[in-house]
Design a protein around this motif. Structure first.
Motif, short mmCIF file in Angstrom:
data_model
loop_
_atom_site.label_atom_id
_atom_site.label_comp_id
_atom_site.label_asym_id
_atom_site.label_seq_id
_atom_site.Cartn_x
_atom_site.Cartn_y
_atom_site.Cartn_z
N ASN A 182 -23.11 2.32 21.48
CA ASN A 182 -22.00 1.52 20.98
C ASN A 182 -20.75 1.78 21.82
OD1 ASN A 182 -20.56 -0.18 19.02
ND2 ASN A 182 -19.59 1.73 18.39
N ASN A 183 -20.12 0.71 22.27
CA ASN A 183 -18.89 0.82 23.07
C ASN A 183 -19.12 1.70 24.29
OD1 ASN A 183 -16.14 0.38 23.68
ND2 ASN A 183 -15.56 2.28 22.67
N LEU A 184 -20.21 1.43 25.00
CA LEU A 184 -20.53 2.16 26.23
C LEU A 184 -20.30 1.24 27.41
CD1 LEU A 184 -21.78 4.74 27.56
CD2 LEU A 184 -23.96 3.53 27.49
N HIS A 185 -19.53 1.71 28.38
CA HIS A 185 -19.18 0.87 29.53
C HIS A 185 -19.37 1.66 30.82
CE1 HIS A 185 -17.61 -2.00 26.66
NE2 HIS A 185 -16.94 -1.02 26.09
N LEU A 186 -20.42 1.33 31.55
CA LEU A 186 -20.67 1.92 32.87
C LEU A 186 -21.54 0.94 33.66
CD1 LEU A 186 -23.64 2.81 31.93
CD2 LEU A 186 -22.67 5.07 31.64
N ASN A 187 -21.76 1.24 34.92
CA ASN A 187 -22.55 0.32 35.74
C ASN A 187 -24.02 0.31 35.34
OD1 ASN A 187 -20.47 -0.70 37.33
ND2 ASN A 187 -20.64 0.94 38.84
N ARG A 188 -24.57 1.49 35.05
CA ARG A 188 -26.00 1.54 34.75
C ARG A 188 -26.34 2.73 33.87
NH1 ARG A 188 -30.35 -1.17 36.00
NH2 ARG A 188 -32.39 -0.20 36.20
N LEU A 189 -27.20 2.46 32.88
CA LEU A 189 -27.77 3.49 32.03
C LEU A 189 -29.28 3.43 32.17
CD1 LEU A 189 -27.70 5.63 29.71
CD2 LEU A 189 -27.89 3.69 28.13
N GLU A 190 -29.91 4.59 32.43
CA GLU A 190 -31.37 4.67 32.49
C GLU A 190 -31.84 5.61 31.38
OE1 GLU A 190 -33.04 5.44 36.38
OE2 GLU A 190 -31.22 4.68 37.34
N TYR A 191 -32.67 5.10 30.49
CA TYR A 191 -33.22 5.92 29.41
C TYR A 191 -34.72 6.06 29.62
CZ TYR A 191 -34.30 7.69 24.75
OH TYR A 191 -34.73 8.47 23.69
N ASP A 192 -35.16 7.30 29.75
CA ASP A 192 -36.57 7.60 30.01
C ASP A 192 -37.10 8.41 28.84
OD1 ASP A 192 -39.06 8.24 30.94
OD2 ASP A 192 -38.39 8.97 32.89
N GLY A 193 -37.92 7.78 28.00
CA GLY A 193 -38.47 8.52 26.86
C GLY A 193 -38.69 7.63 25.66
N ASP A 194 -38.95 8.27 24.51
CA ASP A 194 -39.27 7.56 23.29
C ASP A 194 -38.01 7.26 22.48
OD1 ASP A 194 -41.83 8.10 24.12
OD2 ASP A 194 -42.11 9.80 22.76
N ALA A 195 -38.05 6.16 21.76
CA ALA A 195 -37.01 5.81 20.79
C ALA A 195 -37.59 4.72 19.90
CB ALA A 195 -35.73 5.34 21.46
N GLU A 196 -37.83 5.05 18.64
CA GLU A 196 -38.45 4.07 17.75
C GLU A 196 -37.54 2.86 17.54
OE1 GLU A 196 -39.62 5.91 14.11
OE2 GLU A 196 -40.77 7.50 15.10
N GLN A 197 -36.26 3.13 17.34
CA GLN A 197 -35.27 2.07 17.14
C GLN A 197 -34.15 2.24 18.16
OE1 GLN A 197 -35.53 -0.35 14.94
NE2 GLN A 197 -37.08 0.38 13.49
N VAL A 198 -33.76 1.14 18.80
CA VAL A 198 -32.64 1.14 19.74
C VAL A 198 -31.64 0.09 19.28
CG1 VAL A 198 -31.90 0.88 22.13
CG2 VAL A 198 -34.17 1.83 21.63
N LEU A 199 -30.41 0.50 19.09
CA LEU A 199 -29.36 -0.41 18.64
C LEU A 199 -28.24 -0.40 19.67
CD1 LEU A 199 -28.37 -2.18 16.26
CD2 LEU A 199 -27.26 -0.13 15.34
N ILE A 200 -27.92 -1.58 20.23
CA ILE A 200 -26.93 -1.68 21.31
C ILE A 200 -25.87 -2.69 20.91
CG2 ILE A 200 -26.56 -2.11 23.77
CD1 ILE A 200 -29.63 -1.68 24.11
N SER A 201 -24.60 -2.27 20.92
CA SER A 201 -23.53 -3.19 20.54
C SER A 201 -22.27 -2.89 21.33
CB SER A 201 -23.24 -3.09 19.04
OG SER A 201 -22.84 -1.78 18.69
N ASP A 202 -21.48 -3.94 21.60
CA ASP A 202 -20.16 -3.82 22.23
C ASP A 202 -20.21 -2.99 23.50
OD1 ASP A 202 -19.03 -5.30 20.14
OD2 ASP A 202 -18.80 -3.49 18.92
N SER A 203 -21.24 -3.18 24.32
CA SER A 203 -21.40 -2.38 25.53
C SER A 203 -21.57 -3.30 26.74
CB SER A 203 -22.61 -1.45 25.40
OG SER A 203 -22.44 -0.55 24.31
N SER A 204 -21.32 -2.72 27.93
CA SER A 204 -21.47 -3.49 29.16
C SER A 204 -22.13 -2.62 30.23
CB SER A 204 -20.11 -4.00 29.65
OG SER A 204 -19.24 -2.92 29.94
N GLY A 205 -22.79 -3.27 31.17
CA GLY A 205 -23.48 -2.55 32.23
C GLY A 205 -24.98 -2.78 32.12
#
Length: 292
Positions: A182-205
């Motif tokens: 939430n409210n994350l602003h960067l050029n790139r995010l890489e997530y490597d691994g498990d996550a049953e639920q992913v919620l993304i809001s008000d973010s860019s990149g």
């Protein structure tokens, strides 16, 4: 207890019918039925409205503990704060957790906060190790007491706040029940691994998710590129219909399907779109749920 069961339980507890709840949110009764039978998740905006109606939080709706009016706060905490003075590539290794919360902050500091209702000695059970090397910062969450993955995924919440001014690229290796961005602003995010639920809001990149397990991602909009790189797994992507972008299938024997109102739908890619979903990996499947 998953989200569908929780929604049904708290709705009945408050004495609200599906029709009444649908009217308050501004959706159809069929949408409520879909959510309560586990066939989909509300988009970010509707999730916020649901949380407000039942006087709870999105995190509590999506994690295991059923929210009660007198529920306790996460009382045991340990926070690491580190000054950042130049642009950094953050390489974060968390291990296992119940929830990971990721956002950007206005100050020039990295914040890593560990919280739990049950781990009284959390400050001695976990240590945040930092390795600062020029333009790269390694952040490692060390499990000193060797808690099992099951114990960590029941008890530990990790909140990471990256300095907005100096954050360009962040890599995270982790396993969690909930990943909330939430409210994350960067050029790139890489997530490597498990996550049953992913919620993304008000973010860019641009975002990249890599795993051998299934994802269920709810996102308000895609800015840049969303990469889904999986091996023999499935992603359900909930996105508002008006924010739909092009989906490019570059995977080996990967399939992309669209659904709308719980039924199969056709969707044409948007010509010359700057934003896109890129499907890669092997034998993976992506289901794009177009939410009204």
């Amino acid at each position: 207890m998953n989200f569908s069961d929780k929604l049904k339980e708290i709705r009945k507890k408050e004495g609200i019918s599906q029709e009444q709840l649908a009217e308050r949110i501004g959706v159809t009764r069929q949408a409520i039925t879909k959510w309560e039978t586990g066939k989909g998740l509300p988009d970010v905006e509707n999730m916020v409205i649901i949380a407000e109606i039942f006087k709870t939080t999105i995190d509590e709706l999506l994690t295991d503990s059923v929210t009660k009016e007198n529920s306790k706060e996460l009382v045991y905490t340990s926070e690491t704060i580190y000054d950042i003075d130049c642009e950094k590539h953050f390489d974060v290794n968390i291990g296992s957790a119940a929830a990971i919360m990721l956002s950007s902050g206005d100050d020039e500091k990295l914040h890593v906060k560990l919280s739990s209702e049950t781990l009284e000695n959390i400050g001695s059970m976990y240590k945040i190790k930092l390795d600062d090397r020029k333009n790269k910062l390694d952040v490692i969450c060390l499990n000193k007491n060797k808690l099992s993955r099951y114990e960590a995924e029941e008890a530990l919440t990790v909140e990471i706040i990256l300095p907005n001014k100096y954050s360009d690229h962040c890599e995270i290796a982790a396993s969690a029940k909930l990943l909330a961005i939430n409210n994350l602003h960067l050029n790139r995010l890489e997530y490597d691994g498990d996550a049953e639920q992913v919620l993304i809001s008000d973010s860019s990149g641009s975002l990249e998710f890599t795993a051998k397990t299934d994802y269920e991602i709810t996102i308000d909009q895609i800015t840049g590129r969303l990469d889904l790189n999986q091996w023999k797994a499935k992603t359900i992507l909930h996105i508002p219909e008006e924010n739909m972008v092009s989906v490019i299938n570059k995977g080996r024997k990967c399939n992309v399907y669209y659904i709308k109102d719980g039924k199969a739908a056709e969707c044409e890619n948007i010509a010359d779109s700057e934003n896109e979903v890129c499907v890669s990996g092997v034998f993976s499947e992506v289901v794009v749920d177009l939410v009204r």
